[in-house]
Enzyme design. Sequence first.
Site, mmCIF file in Angstrom:
data_model
loop_
_atom_site.group_PDB
_atom_site.id
_atom_site.type_symbol
_atom_site.label_atom_id
_atom_site.label_comp_id
_atom_site.label_asym_id
_atom_site.label_seq_id
_atom_site.Cartn_x
_atom_site.Cartn_y
_atom_site.Cartn_z
ATOM 1 C CB ALA A 14 61.027 113.573 -37.709
ATOM 2 C CG PHE A 65 59.997 110.449 -33.019
ATOM 3 C CD1 PHE A 65 59.574 110.464 -31.683
ATOM 4 C CD2 PHE A 65 60.360 109.497 -33.501
ATOM 5 C CE1 PHE A 65 59.599 109.159 -31.129
ATOM 6 C CE2 PHE A 65 60.404 108.191 -33.278
ATOM 7 C CZ PHE A 65 60.009 108.046 -31.719
ATOM 8 C CE1 TYR A 66 62.077 109.986 -37.417
ATOM 9 C CE2 TYR A 66 63.259 111.318 -39.120
ATOM 10 C CZ TYR A 66 62.185 110.525 -38.856
ATOM 11 O OH TYR A 66 61.445 109.892 -39.818
ATOM 12 N N GLY A 67 65.577 112.016 -32.265
ATOM 13 C CA GLY A 67 66.883 112.831 -31.298
ATOM 14 C C GLY A 67 65.994 114.125 -30.728
ATOM 15 C CG ASN A 109 67.615 113.693 -37.668
ATOM 16 O OD1 ASN A 109 67.171 114.147 -38.821
ATOM 17 N ND2 ASN A 109 68.592 112.557 -37.907
#
Length: 117
Positions: free
Chosen positions: A53, A55-57, A61
């Site tokens: 996603a 949002f992950y980092g 990511n």
Amino acid sequence: MQHRTLGQQGLTASAIGYGAMGVSMAYGPSDEQGGIKAIQRAHDLGVTFFDTAEFYGWGDNEKIVGRAVAGFRDEVVIATKFGFTRQGGLDSRPEPHSAEAEPTGPAEQNPENQGHR
């Protein structure tokens, strides 16, 4: 490894997927090289469905997953989620995300892969 058909276009993926969130957040310090090795090992064991996603980092990511699967990109399905803002809100309009979605590598530029990302 069992596989499942996704949708009605014939796209298939392993019944067991790899959720990559922990590679760059949530479970302690990020370890990019360890994450890449884990993703590649999952593929060696038959996993062909990888989840990431924005949002992950904040994009890190997705880049790590991309580097990890570079040697076998055409053999896997990557699911990504987007629409979160850094302020904790939601914004799924195309404009803020279109630059991130542009093709950046050979697999993404292959017309056969269009519609499968």
